[in-house]
Design a protein around this motif. Structure first.
Motif: not given
Length: 101
Positions: A21-32, A35-40
């Protein structure tokens, strides 16, 4: 002292239950937020999860492998963990820098 047979499997399942779920949430933040910080931070979580899985593997097989191998494996996991923490810090700095401007 050896771990019970079921414990490493429970650790892996628990790690997956928490991290997916954390990966899913973080990927959705990356898309939404784009910001490059979410990729890091995603890189940090991938390395951290990989280290946790290898750690459970070491805990499972430590009775059958040499002490030198286990020590080397722990040291390499520590180095990868330190790299993942640097990714986390880089991501947090990227997110905070971009949100200020």
């Amino acid at each position: 002292m050896l771990l019970e047979e079921e414990v490493p499997q429970l650790l892996r399942v628990g790690l997956l239950v928490v991290m997916l779920p954390v990966f899913g949430m973080l990927i959705s933040f990356c898309v939404k937020y784009k910001k490059h910080g979410y990729g890091w931070i995603l890189s940090h979580l991938l390395l951290f999860t990989m280290c946790a899985f290898f750690l459970t593997r070491i805990l499972e097989t430590r009775a059958f492998t040499s002490s030198a191998y286990n020590s080397l494996a722990f040291a390499s996991l520590g180095i990868v963990w330190a790299i993942s923490i640097s990714f986390l810090v880089k991501g947090l700095l990227e997110i905070s820098k971009r949100s200020r401007s």
